[in-house]
Design an enzyme around this catalytic site. Sequence first.
Site, PDB file in Angstrom:
ATOM      1  N   ARG A 100       0.873  -1.172   0.000  1.00 50.47           N
ATOM      2  CA  ARG A 100       0.000   0.000   0.000  1.00 50.47           C
ATOM      3  C   ARG A 100       0.907   1.218   0.000  1.00 50.47           C
ATOM      4  O   ARG A 100       1.886   1.246   0.731  1.00 50.47           O
ATOM      5  CB  ARG A 100      -0.840   0.062   1.279  1.00 50.47           C
ATOM      6  CG  ARG A 100      -1.815  -1.078   1.444  1.00 50.47           C
ATOM      7  CD  ARG A 100      -2.618  -0.881   2.713  1.00 50.47           C
ATOM      8  NE  ARG A 100      -3.208  -2.111   3.186  1.00 50.47           N
ATOM      9  CZ  ARG A 100      -4.381  -2.598   2.768  1.00 50.47           C
ATOM     10  NH1 ARG A 100      -5.074  -1.942   1.873  1.00 50.47           N
ATOM     11  NH2 ARG A 100      -4.850  -3.727   3.248  1.00 50.47           N
ATOM     12  N   ARG A 123      -6.272  -5.252  -0.088  1.00 48.33           N
ATOM     13  CA  ARG A 123      -7.715  -5.016   0.030  1.00 48.33           C
ATOM     14  C   ARG A 123      -8.068  -3.532   0.167  1.00 48.33           C
ATOM     15  O   ARG A 123      -7.462  -2.808   0.945  1.00 48.33           O
ATOM     16  CB  ARG A 123      -8.241  -5.802   1.222  1.00 48.33           C
ATOM     17  CG  ARG A 123      -9.739  -5.853   1.250  1.00 48.33           C
ATOM     18  CD  ARG A 123     -10.192  -6.804   2.305  1.00 48.33           C
ATOM     19  NE  ARG A 123     -10.216  -8.169   1.819  1.00 48.33           N
ATOM     20  CZ  ARG A 123     -10.043  -9.231   2.605  1.00 48.33           C
ATOM     21  NH1 ARG A 123      -9.798  -9.086   3.860  1.00 48.33           N
ATOM     22  NH2 ARG A 123     -10.097 -10.433   2.100  1.00 48.33           N
ATOM     23  N   HIS A 146       3.136  -9.593   1.038  1.00 49.45           N
ATOM     24  CA  HIS A 146       2.883  -8.711   2.169  1.00 49.45           C
ATOM     25  C   HIS A 146       4.188  -8.222   2.796  1.00 49.45           C
ATOM     26  O   HIS A 146       4.193  -7.288   3.593  1.00 49.45           O
ATOM     27  CB  HIS A 146       2.047  -9.475   3.202  1.00 49.45           C
ATOM     28  CG  HIS A 146       1.434  -8.612   4.242  1.00 49.45           C
ATOM     29  ND1 HIS A 146       1.759  -8.707   5.577  1.00 49.45           N
ATOM     30  CD2 HIS A 146       0.525  -7.615   4.157  1.00 49.45           C
ATOM     31  CE1 HIS A 146       1.061  -7.814   6.250  1.00 49.45           C
ATOM     32  NE2 HIS A 146       0.307  -7.145   5.423  1.00 49.45           N
ATOM     33  N   TYR A 205       1.148   4.866  12.078  1.00 43.92           N
ATOM     34  CA  TYR A 205       1.310   3.469  12.499  1.00 43.92           C
ATOM     35  C   TYR A 205       2.664   3.294  13.180  1.00 43.92           C
ATOM     36  O   TYR A 205       3.654   3.880  12.747  1.00 43.92           O
ATOM     37  CB  TYR A 205       1.281   2.523  11.292  1.00 43.92           C
ATOM     38  CG  TYR A 205      -0.029   2.399  10.555  1.00 43.92           C
ATOM     39  CD1 TYR A 205      -1.089   3.257  10.787  1.00 43.92           C
ATOM     40  CD2 TYR A 205      -0.198   1.405   9.598  1.00 43.92           C
ATOM     41  CE1 TYR A 205      -2.286   3.133  10.086  1.00 43.92           C
ATOM     42  CE2 TYR A 205      -1.391   1.271   8.890  1.00 43.92           C
ATOM     43  CZ  TYR A 205      -2.419   2.151   9.134  1.00 43.92           C
ATOM     44  OH  TYR A 205      -3.586   2.030   8.433  1.00 43.92           O
ATOM     45  N   ARG A 236      -2.659  -6.366  19.351  1.00 47.69           N
ATOM     46  CA  ARG A 236      -3.514  -5.185  19.234  1.00 47.69           C
ATOM     47  C   ARG A 236      -4.946  -5.530  18.801  1.00 47.69           C
ATOM     48  O   ARG A 236      -5.901  -5.029  19.351  1.00 47.69           O
ATOM     49  CB  ARG A 236      -2.878  -4.210  18.226  1.00 47.69           C
ATOM     50  CG  ARG A 236      -3.562  -2.878  18.123  1.00 47.69           C
ATOM     51  CD  ARG A 236      -4.326  -2.712  16.814  1.00 47.69           C
ATOM     52  NE  ARG A 236      -3.434  -2.817  15.658  1.00 47.69           N
ATOM     53  CZ  ARG A 236      -3.875  -3.117  14.460  1.00 47.69           C
ATOM     54  NH1 ARG A 236      -5.148  -3.403  14.251  1.00 47.69           N
ATOM     55  NH2 ARG A 236      -3.037  -3.180  13.441  1.00 47.69           N
ATOM     56  N   HIS A 293       1.425  -1.523  14.963  1.00 49.98           N
ATOM     57  CA  HIS A 293       1.534  -2.290  13.718  1.00 49.98           C
ATOM     58  C   HIS A 293       2.808  -3.130  13.653  1.00 49.98           C
ATOM     59  O   HIS A 293       2.941  -4.030  12.830  1.00 49.98           O
ATOM     60  CB  HIS A 293       1.480  -1.305  12.540  1.00 49.98           C
ATOM     61  CG  HIS A 293       1.183  -1.943  11.221  1.00 49.98           C
ATOM     62  ND1 HIS A 293       2.143  -2.116  10.248  1.00 49.98           N
ATOM     63  CD2 HIS A 293       0.044  -2.451  10.718  1.00 49.98           C
ATOM     64  CE1 HIS A 293       1.599  -2.691   9.196  1.00 49.98           C
ATOM     65  NE2 HIS A 293       0.324  -2.912   9.454  1.00 49.98           N
TER      66      HIS A 293
END
Lengths: 674, 512
Positions: free
Chosen positions: A368, A398, A428, A461, A557, A585
Amino acid sequence: MAKNDPKDIYIHRDISWLDFNERVLEEAEDPANPILERLRFMAIFANNLDEFFMVRVSGVKRLIDAGYNSKDKFGWYPYDLYKVITERTDALSKRLYDLRDRKIMKDLAKNLIFVKRYEELDPEQLKYAKKYFNDTLYPIITPIAVDQGHPFPIILSKSLSFAVELAIYKKKCFAVIIVPQNVPRLIKLPSERDELNYILMEEVMKNNIERFFRGHKLVNKFLFRVIRDSELSVDEEYEEDLLSAIDAEIKKRPRAKVIALEVEKDSSPELLANICESIVFPFEEVTRINNDLDLTYFFEMASLVPMTNLCYKSFVPASIQYGNIFDKMKEGDFIIHLPFQSFKPTVDLVKSASVDPGVLAIKMTLYRTNRDSDIVKALKEAAKNKKQVTVLVEIKARFDEEANIRWARELEESGCHVMYGIPGMKIHSKITLVIRREEDRIRRYVHLSTGNYNEKTASLYTDCGYFTANDDFARDISDVFNVITGYSLPSRWKRIVASPYDLRQYYIELIDKEIESQKSHGNGGIFAKLNSLEDVFIIDKLYEASKAGVKINLLVRGICALVPGVKGLSENISVRSIVGRFLEHSRVFITNNNNDKRIFLSSADWMRRNFDRRIELLFEIYDEKIKDHLKMVMELYWKDDVKARILTAQGKYERAVRGSEPVNAQENLIGLYS
Amino acid sequence: MPKAVIDIGSNSIKLAIGEISGNKVEVIEFLKNIVGLGKSAFYKGVISQEAIQQTVTILRKYKDKLKEYKIAPSEVKVIATTAIREAGNRDIFIDNVQRKTDLKVDILDVGTVSYYIESYFAHKLKSKFAISEETFIIAELGTGGLDISCKEKGYTLFNMSLPIGTLRLASLIGRLGGSLEENMEATADYIDNEFSFLKKNIRDIKIDDVILIDENYARLVQNIIKSGSSGENLYKFTSKEIERMIEKLRDKNFEEISHDYKIPIEIADTILAYAVVLENFCSLIKKGHIHIIDISLSEAVLANMLFDVKLFSELDDMKQLVSEARFVCRKYGLDIEHPEHVARLSGIMFEAMKEYLGLKSDDKKYIILASYLHDIGIFIYNRSHHKHSEYILQYLNFVGLSEEEQKVIACVARYHRRATPQDSHYLYSSLPYDRKILVHKLSAILRITNALDATHKQKVKKFEVVVTKDENFILNVHTNKNFIIEKSEFMLKRDYFREITGSDVTLSIKAG
């Protein structure tokens, strides 16, 4: 306890996720948080819930519709789960709107900030609203009649629309007006007093809607919003051109099944039944909301209100000093801890590489990224400068699919070699490799991160970025790129472990070592920080470790399907969750290793998808200084008693009891790095 | 500057890019792709067009990678081993690859493979391992075959290739259809049988050590017997340790082996067979070790390119070939005295005449080897032994000699007696024109030197060649023995020499 019933030993991932979103809502409810930040938490909550419907609830509904009636790995039948989910989401939604009505709007008013209803406008504001409607909204809105000759229009997921019932002579007619998405939803109104007044666009539209139907009698009108199933159904095994396939699938989304329908509370049953029939949605499942559908507009509002005193105290991320990023990396490995430290070194690495004459190639994964990303610009620049630029774009990220397709095409046009991932896998891992010819040899520079290459989220993050010029790392990462791009089969890696190959097994072996260590030395210990824990193989192994006496502390988290503190099952496991100013994160894993701690960083959560359907990396930190630093950070997180919640043996989250000197880890870290 | 090696193997194609870092090779990139060239070559005799196209696709990708590092074509070596070596259509394969990728493939023979391994080993261990003092075996376990080279004091005695590569073993185990125990027993028998050919070659030679290059299993042996590592990529095992390994593996199924010793499941079915290979090697050594180098052949070749290692820089290439030739004589039960004597005379004649006969210095090795091995066919049968010599020599494997060079040697040996070269002779006719002429000239010399030892009694004490003004040759033979048979034989052979060279040759016998 019947330990063989999964329902007893696991918390369902969807229910645990709802627990997480409830913690987000608690942050909105927390009066200790500044009012505009509370608005943001409400918007995050609402947006999260939408996505939950689009992805998870849609999945459960699909199972029910298909008549599937077997238990899932957590021991739940689809219908039972759907029932519990909808009860919880209804209750949470109610809590959200109660919060708005009872607290937030009042607190905003105390600060002279108002979101007005149309009837509350003063004459000047009314004049402004009408003019805004006439000049800005009216020209761009087209009502759509719905009858036998005019089919029901396509309503995009999450968009707002009006259903309208008209009487033409004695005949009833229906129409739909879609609320435009290309103008701001919040309209700032003029005010003579020292106030900030806003009104929602749909409120202005609603009160001027007759303008669209001159000569007809408007009988009924109400605002509605649909949420559609957003899962992509691309059969990647057989899709050679993944980019086109995803693109085509996204185009189908506007027609995807409706999962939820929200309407204003006072909507006419007859008109509503008509809408339900048109979009194929059960009338009895409609959610009725009192004023303001879709509170995600609070994001917009929190940014619009120019009052920094109503936000978190701002801070400048600490910078690392260096002249040239390559020289800095050659001096030794280092990490940056976002958002407390600046993201600049990451951008600098790609920027410097794009213009450095010695650089031969840049390779990068992009999952992203943000609009106007400096990193994307630098990659384009590098391609123009005849560097070999390979970018692995995960177009299946997504909700970012469309954006990713856009800038992936831009990268391609600028001469970058863009690859769109592996069928059946999401890339990822976040990795960058720069190959540079120096005086005497080829040197490679590697950046690995727990977070995305996104300059915007880098300030929101918490993540760890690791910079190294170590050859072993470089070779492994180079190999990872060769594997992903289809240039080679994987070989034996020295410094990294990757899914879907052996990451889960590696974790299981690390936990096994702690079990051994506990048996031999009585000092087995595990300390992990994750976003989500859902993989039952890992959970079972952690239970096994707990039973053997290994002390396990988990900072999870979000989703946590493990139940801690249960006698005979997990009494040595403690789980805490920190939800606060920044989205936690980073993924850190520590084993006690017979008092010689081993520390790992990873892009992966302990979720089945991360182990089986994603390319993720885990790597160990050997540098003692970095290890000490990460240990200190993790210990600080564990001490947090301001934003931490403790997961109980009953599967409930309770706030940690504050000590005499409360610890807010995130705020402390800001101070620590500054 | 980085260099690169592409290895076209029986089961995979690899690319290794590396450069020198200090005194080590830093492998920057290592790419591997599976292509079943072996399956195609071993079982159908030829490489399918589909496999050739797959190879081309991969090689094109590798060229992209070479471009990424800006590596010039001159810095790239493309090697191929067993599968291509054994494929009936290897010329078609090489042509396709070259046309479509512009890469020239070099098919390595066993001797060359062992040369690369040995040079890597020598470079890696330097003074720690006295290569020039020991007698040892060098082997490469590939997927297609086990290439073996036996070395004595730095010189190769023989090379051979056994069809027990890992792919072949896996395929054998797969088709046996017996119980686990029966399959393992049968596989062990199969391996023992193949090793018996090696053992027959070795016979009275005392092997000090075995050096094995193997990139698949080496590091996994440690998981089983928890010993053996002697540094980066290098493992050292004793016979006892290998026995222990077999014991530990014997009664386990593949899943248990994989689980208990963390062996990847895809090779768990062949690791016992691998252990049997190691056991067979161990049976050849008394006190020494089996050293296993955990690298690929491509990396070994890369090291050789980067460091420009010349294993025989201080030793004579000719001595290397003579060593092999002497071993072949031993193997085929020839008395060494006659071949050695003929080779000495041939060497003298060659040096004296090369300038006048248009021979190059490099051609000497052909006449020397042919001199050593011209009678080897007697092993088959005395009658027409020159023809037997021809085909035996054609199939022997000499370090650094190409197939064509071996054909030259085989032909020279064949024409040491009876018929002279003719186009109706298959092997001779397969040679290019210049090689045919070379065969004529060298066999003319060999006929004469062989005649000078017709009785196999090594009567020539001293031998000189005098060139006359009109470019004729006088052979001064010093001897005190009865030389009339030799003289008579010489008279029979001189005509052919004259016919070929246009020069006369006369014999002058002098008291020794």
